[in-house]
Design an enzyme around this catalytic site. Sequence first.
Site, PDB file in Angstrom:
ATOM      1  N   HIS A   1      -0.016   9.526  -2.320  1.00  0.00           N
ATOM      2  CA  HIS A   1       0.139  10.256  -1.055  1.00  0.00           C
ATOM      3  C   HIS A   1      -1.060  11.180  -0.843  1.00  0.00           C
ATOM      4  O   HIS A   1      -1.561  11.322   0.279  1.00  0.00           O
ATOM      5  CB  HIS A   1       1.411  11.109  -1.082  1.00  0.00           C
ATOM      6  CG  HIS A   1       2.644  10.401  -0.633  1.00  0.00           C
ATOM      7  ND1 HIS A   1       2.814   9.932   0.658  1.00  0.00           N
ATOM      8  CD2 HIS A   1       3.788  10.092  -1.297  1.00  0.00           C
ATOM      9  CE1 HIS A   1       4.009   9.366   0.772  1.00  0.00           C
ATOM     10  NE2 HIS A   1       4.614   9.449  -0.398  1.00  0.00           N
TER      11      HIS A   1
ATOM     12  N   ASP B   1       5.912   6.850   3.253  1.00  0.00           N
ATOM     13  CA  ASP B   1       7.365   6.755   3.127  1.00  0.00           C
ATOM     14  C   ASP B   1       7.891   6.321   4.486  1.00  0.00           C
ATOM     15  O   ASP B   1       7.672   7.020   5.493  1.00  0.00           O
ATOM     16  CB  ASP B   1       7.974   8.100   2.732  1.00  0.00           C
ATOM     17  CG  ASP B   1       7.539   8.553   1.346  1.00  0.00           C
ATOM     18  OD1 ASP B   1       7.287   7.678   0.493  1.00  0.00           O
ATOM     19  OD2 ASP B   1       7.459   9.773   1.111  1.00  0.00           O
TER      20      ASP B   1
ATOM     21  N   GLU C   1      12.659   3.885  -5.184  1.00  0.00           N
ATOM     22  CA  GLU C   1      12.652   4.410  -3.810  1.00  0.00           C
ATOM     23  C   GLU C   1      12.389   3.281  -2.823  1.00  0.00           C
ATOM     24  O   GLU C   1      11.258   2.795  -2.730  1.00  0.00           O
ATOM     25  CB  GLU C   1      11.588   5.499  -3.651  1.00  0.00           C
ATOM     26  CG  GLU C   1      11.797   6.705  -4.564  1.00  0.00           C
ATOM     27  CD  GLU C   1      10.676   7.737  -4.436  1.00  0.00           C
ATOM     28  OE1 GLU C   1       9.714   7.480  -3.678  1.00  0.00           O
ATOM     29  OE2 GLU C   1      10.761   8.781  -5.098  1.00  0.00           O
TER      30      GLU C   1
END
EC number: 3.4.13.22
Length: 241
Positions: free
Chosen positions: A155, A162, A219
């Site tokens: 990130h 995301d 995730e």
Amino acid sequence: MTRNTLILFLTISFFYGCKENPNKEKKPAAVFQKIEETINRVPQKQTSPQKSFRTFEHLADTTFVRLADFSDGFAYDLRYATTNNFLKEKVYDCAECYTRVKTAKALLAANSEFHDNGVRIKFFDCYRPNSVQYKMWEIVPNPQYVANPKKGSIHNKGGAVDITLETLAGEELDMGTDFDFFGKRAYHDMSDLRQEILDNRKLLKETMEKHGFWSIRTEWWHYNLGAASNDRVADFKWDCD
């Protein structure tokens, strides 16, 4: 026939008719009113200004860009610019989605394919300045949930996003959990879910992987661009209007 052409045609027709019949009573005001009524019944071509988007020409692959400057085909719910996140705190000054150019190109390609399936990418988080990573670490200093800012995450390199999917009408697809749900129900290998959820996750995962992204097991929303793995951690900050 354009409006001006129609006016000219009707006007000439009126005066020509008067010339052919000189005894005919002339009522110019009434005639021009009729001309105007006729014109108003003709559908007018509707024009709207077209938004101009930037191009990647002359931009290095590592340059940071704002996705909204290149497409209006995405949706956004940037949670860390709000308190609606697992930190329960706002850590961005304002909601913007930046990535490196190479990540943006891959996202645009993936989103084009999603559009063909009647859905689009919706962002929860994009590039994250490393100073924000430190701020998150101060709130939750647990590497299970927040990457250690000393090492940084993808990130912080502008190569991770995301995301979820929503219909082009703005309805989110059911992925089984909310964003940042930390539990087995969010794992990619969780099979004890309704078939609709499994199908939605499969569409997201397979399409993103086709365009150079890879996922992490725990995730369903997190995707890294493989080509960005070796980029440097950055602390570029965008301006807030």
